[in-house]
Design an enzyme around this catalytic site. Structure first.
Site, PDB file in Angstrom:
ATOM      1  N   HIS A  52       0.876  -1.180   0.000  1.00 26.84           N
ATOM      2  CA  HIS A  52       0.000   0.000   0.000  1.00 26.84           C
ATOM      3  C   HIS A  52       0.911   1.228   0.000  1.00 26.84           C
ATOM      4  O   HIS A  52       2.038   1.169   0.500  1.00 26.84           O
ATOM      5  CB  HIS A  52      -0.834  -0.058   1.292  1.00 26.84           C
ATOM      6  CG  HIS A  52      -1.947   0.922   1.378  1.00 26.84           C
ATOM      7  ND1 HIS A  52      -1.746   2.253   1.628  1.00 26.84           N
ATOM      8  CD2 HIS A  52      -3.293   0.754   1.272  1.00 26.84           C
ATOM      9  CE1 HIS A  52      -2.913   2.871   1.684  1.00 26.84           C
ATOM     10  NE2 HIS A  52      -3.875   1.980   1.452  1.00 26.84           N
ATOM     11  N   ASP A  97       2.769  -4.717   8.349  1.00 34.77           N
ATOM     12  CA  ASP A  97       1.553  -3.945   8.055  1.00 34.77           C
ATOM     13  C   ASP A  97       0.392  -4.938   8.161  1.00 34.77           C
ATOM     14  O   ASP A  97       0.154  -5.722   7.247  1.00 34.77           O
ATOM     15  CB  ASP A  97       1.667  -3.343   6.650  1.00 34.77           C
ATOM     16  CG  ASP A  97       0.350  -2.733   6.162  1.00 34.77           C
ATOM     17  OD1 ASP A  97      -0.646  -2.785   6.918  1.00 34.77           O
ATOM     18  OD2 ASP A  97       0.323  -2.216   5.027  1.00 34.77           O
ATOM     19  N   GLN A 101      -4.785  -5.404   6.946  1.00 35.32           N
ATOM     20  CA  GLN A 101      -5.782  -6.316   6.377  1.00 35.32           C
ATOM     21  C   GLN A 101      -5.767  -7.690   7.044  1.00 35.32           C
ATOM     22  O   GLN A 101      -6.519  -8.573   6.632  1.00 35.32           O
ATOM     23  CB  GLN A 101      -5.529  -6.496   4.870  1.00 35.32           C
ATOM     24  CG  GLN A 101      -5.639  -5.221   4.059  1.00 35.32           C
ATOM     25  CD  GLN A 101      -7.048  -4.645   4.051  1.00 35.32           C
ATOM     26  OE1 GLN A 101      -8.014  -5.328   4.408  1.00 35.32           O
ATOM     27  NE2 GLN A 101      -7.178  -3.384   3.671  1.00 35.32           N
ATOM     28  N   LYS A 103     -10.833  -0.718  10.065  1.00 37.20           N
ATOM     29  CA  LYS A 103     -11.084  -1.919   9.255  1.00 37.20           C
ATOM     30  C   LYS A 103     -11.539  -3.087  10.124  1.00 37.20           C
ATOM     31  O   LYS A 103     -11.735  -4.190   9.645  1.00 37.20           O
ATOM     32  CB  LYS A 103      -9.815  -2.311   8.496  1.00 37.20           C
ATOM     33  CG  LYS A 103      -9.332  -1.261   7.502  1.00 37.20           C
ATOM     34  CD  LYS A 103      -8.113  -1.746   6.767  1.00 37.20           C
ATOM     35  CE  LYS A 103      -7.328  -0.624   6.119  1.00 37.20           C
ATOM     36  NZ  LYS A 103      -8.029   0.100   5.081  1.00 37.20           N
ATOM     37  N   CYS A 158      -4.824   2.189  -3.712  1.00 34.29           N
ATOM     38  CA  CYS A 158      -3.589   2.745  -3.107  1.00 34.29           C
ATOM     39  C   CYS A 158      -2.380   1.849  -3.332  1.00 34.29           C
ATOM     40  O   CYS A 158      -1.404   1.921  -2.585  1.00 34.29           O
ATOM     41  CB  CYS A 158      -3.764   3.018  -1.619  1.00 34.29           C
ATOM     42  SG  CYS A 158      -4.951   4.307  -1.283  1.00 34.29           S
TER      43      CYS A 158
END
Lengths: 400, 311
Positions: free
Chosen positions: A114, A192, A195, A218, A358
């Site tokens: 991202h 990261d 997600q 999220k 993104c």
């Protein structure tokens, strides 16, 4: 999982009019999270960690409890290893600007990052002269562990900053192996988890992760909330990125003394309502069960993938095997603008994301204009997938 | 082409709505790129197309498919239609400004700027002989009409203005102050022809002729006062006579003149001439031979006299 019951917890889903397939961008919020935020603004809308009155004390107490909840969620050793941020982007920027990078230091990322995990390194490369190396994915868009290992053997890498689950295609990288390899080569690892944290159990001790960053929005939490986990010994040595109010124990006109972690990283008045709401979101997810969540998403993904593969001209990004793509199905239809599909679906009450999500760098490298991204969460149903497929077929018939 | 038509539509809607203003801005960016010979890559067309098709698909997939496959062609058609309608509107505005009616000189069609049709209203001449076809604007003419039979002033002037009106006609009475102002402010030869719209006012024509014959100078002041009088008074010959008396006329001679055979003959001749003009309602003002039917705004009379005033 009692889906009927769960869907009643989400105001937008109660009447089944809207199909929300954009949870990778931002999830819906349960009524309990909304109530918790309202409770803060209604019952104790005060400053935490500053004033001494009982409303302020309640805020401090709730924020502290929230930190403990998140720490338990990640199985962190101490709650002080949890730093509240605005989002994943801020967490990564904090690491990038606090880890003391200097010219020649090497940072490794994947080729599906991202922008939040790409631009900070590009900027440091321009400003400080760090080297940013990229591990290219395999042809099926999965992580090339061998290439990664080779790269680390050949280079003295300071930090591996890598996405756990790609927001582009839903592919989850073998994060445990990545961390092992990185640590064998004395490289730090920042994950990261934007997600992945909402969908699967992350055990930072088991993973031996150095840093983990993710967003609240999220995972049922309020927007503007995020988490940076870091091992305490690492956090202790980091220089604060944002400084000012509530980061110092004391100051003179010329000097200051920083507070210990986590306070030294949490400058200014915090989003107390958001933090408290995020903790409530985590409690909700724990109540539902992350394993059940992942299972539900996988089932939906398999179902949709099977239906999409029946449609000619539909191309799915990443591996065809739905099990490798978690809760995300990213696809495009040959010769059709992806935004048109998303907008037409929106007119039918189905919310999906379209574009480059993104991850412009990957799309530009692959000369693709973008994709339509369906991202599930545990509150989605097979009936909604049926409705989506039905409408998509109609749209394709009109556009092709 | 879609961006062009979208700009026109959203710019108009944007006057009333902020969301449409934003769309108009997007359309403008697209148009700007097109006119600077760059591709419109803002995605605006695709976005709008999707929104339109998204709505259409709920009604009929077949229609949505038809529109989808002919989107550019339809945009062209709408663009041409909008240009045509814009020109049409501009012509309407011009016609209203110059002729007092959006549909052109002496039209009685509906005009948005004059919804009640005040600028075109006339009193129909009931005393006019019947004809097989209804009179139209193109029938109005002063050709072969002997204007010298009617009261006229400033005969040396180059520009000729002829008012055919009636003292008892509401619309002539409404228009008269402006016509008087127009005649006063411009150097024109001015003729007044009394054309009674109702039989009750027929007797007044003889008074006009006799007053003019007896004293041409005093006539115009008396004429002004006749238009300023109430309609009820004008039904009475005694009132008209007293008005003449107040202006210094010899009322006895006027009475004799009115009853004379010569005057009756003149009146009949005048009516014949007026029928020859094709006039179907009052007021009708001829400015250098061009007819203006109904009480027009002052600017219309000015344009009639000086067509290039507008420029």
């Amino acid at each position: 999982m009692d889906l009927q019951h769960i869907r009643q917890d989400f105001p937008l889903l109660r009447d089944n009019k809207i199909v929300y397939f954009d949870s990778a961008c931002q999830s819906l919020r349960s009524q309990s999270v909304i109530d918790k935020i309202v409770e803060y603004y209604t019952d104790y809308p005060a400053c935490g960690g500053r004033s001494m009155h009982k409303l302020a004390a309640r805020v401090t107490e709730e924020v502290d409890a929230a930190r403990a909840t998140i720490a338990k969620f990640l199985n962190a050793k101490k709650k002080e290893e949890i730093i509240f941020t605005r989002n994943t982007t801020e967490g990564i920027n904090l690491i990038a600007n606090s880890l003391g990078f200097k010219s020649g230091d090497i940072v490794v990322t994947s080729d599906k990052e991202h922008n939040s995990n790409l631009i900070p390194w590009q900027v440091l490369a321009e400003k400080l002269g760090i080297k940013h190396l990229i591990v290219k994915s395999l042809p099926d868009n999965t992580f090339d562990l061998a290439a990664f290992e080779t790269l680390l053997k050949k280079n003295k890498v300071k930090l591996v900053s890598i996405v756990q689950t790609s927001n582009l295609d839903g592919v989850t990288n073998p994060i445990e192996q990545i961390i092992n390899v990185a640590h064998q080569h004395q490289a730090l690892v920042s994950i990261d988890a934007a997600q992945s944290a909402p969908h699967e159990k992350i055990d930072v001790q088991k993973l031996d992760a150095d840093f983990v960053v993710f967003s609240g929005h999220k995972m049922l939490g309020p927007s503007g909330t995020g988490i940076l986990y870091g091992k305490q010994k690492l956090l202790d040595n980091l220089q604060p990125f944002l400084v000012g109010g509530d980061t110092v124990a004391s100051s003179t006109y010329t000097e200051h003394e920083f507070l210990p972690v986590p306070e030294k990283f949490e400058a200014g008045l915090q989003d107390y309502a958001g933090i408290i709401g995020l903790a409530e979101a985590v409690r909700y997810l724990q109540k539902v069960g992350l394993e059940k969540i992942a299972q539900q998403e996988e089932e939906l993904n398999e179902y949709l993938t099977t239906e999409l593969l029946k449609l000619p001209k539909v191309k799915i990004l990443g591996p065809e095997d739905a099990k490798q793509r978690g809760g995300i199905v990213s696809f495009y239809v040959e010769k059709v603008d992806v935004h048109q599909i998303a907008l037409m679906l929106s007119e039918q009450g189905i919310m999906v994301r379209s574009g480059q999500h993104c991850v412009h760098s990957w799309f530009n490298a692959h000369q693709l204009k973008g994709s339509v991204r369906v991202s599930f969460y545990f509150y989605n149903t097979k009936e909604e997938v049926d409705r989506f497929v039905r409408e998509l077929k109609k749209i394709m018939n009109v556009l092709l | 082409m879609f961006c062009f038509i979208a700009l026109i539509v959203f710019a108009i809607l944007g006057i009333f709505s902020a969301s449409h203003r934003a769309l108009a801005k997007e359309a403008f960016q697209c148009v700007f790129r097109r006119v600077t010979l760059r591709a419109c890559n803002t995605g605006f067309k695709e976005k709008m197309q999707a929104k339109i098709l998204g709505k259409l698909i709920n009604r009929s997939s077949r229609v949505a498919k038809f529109v989808s496959h002919r989107f550019e062609l339809l945009a062209w058609i709408f663009f041409i239609l909008s240009i045509v309608s814009t020109v049409w509107v501009a012509k309407g505005v011009y016609d209203f400004y110059v002729y007092g009616n959006c549909n052109g000189l002496n039209s009685t069609g509906f005009c948005a700027f004059d919804p009640k049709g005040n600028n075109s209203a006339v009193s129909t001449i009931s005393t006019r002989p019947c004809s097989l076809k209804p009179p139209t604007e193109s029938d109005l003419t002063l050709k072969n009409v002997n204007v010298s039979l009617f009261p006229t002033k400033n005969t040396q002037a180059k520009n000729k203005v002829v008012l055919i009106g009636c003292y008892l006609c509401d619309y002539t009475r409404k228009a008269y102050p402006l016509i008087k102002k127009f005649v006063t402010e411009n150097n024109v030869q001015y003729t007044f022809a009394h054309y009674p719209t109702k039989s009750a006012s027929s007797y007044l024509t003889a008074y006009v002729d006799c007053a003019y014959q007896q004293n041409k100078d005093k006539f115009w002041e008396w004429n002004d006062k006749m238009f300023a009088s109430s309609k009820e008074d004008l039904f009475k010959p005694e009132y008209v006579q007293s008005l003449l008396g107040k202006e210094g006329y010899d009322v006895g001679k006027i009475k004799a003149c009115v009853n004379s055979q010569a005057t009756k003959t003149l009146v009949n001749k005048q009516i014949d001439q007026l029928v020859g003009t094709g006039v179907y309602g009052t007021p009708t003002l001829f400015i250098n031979g061009k007819a203006f039917v109904g009480p027009k705004p002052y600017r219309v009379y000015q344009f009639g006299l000086k067509p290039f005033l507008f420029f």
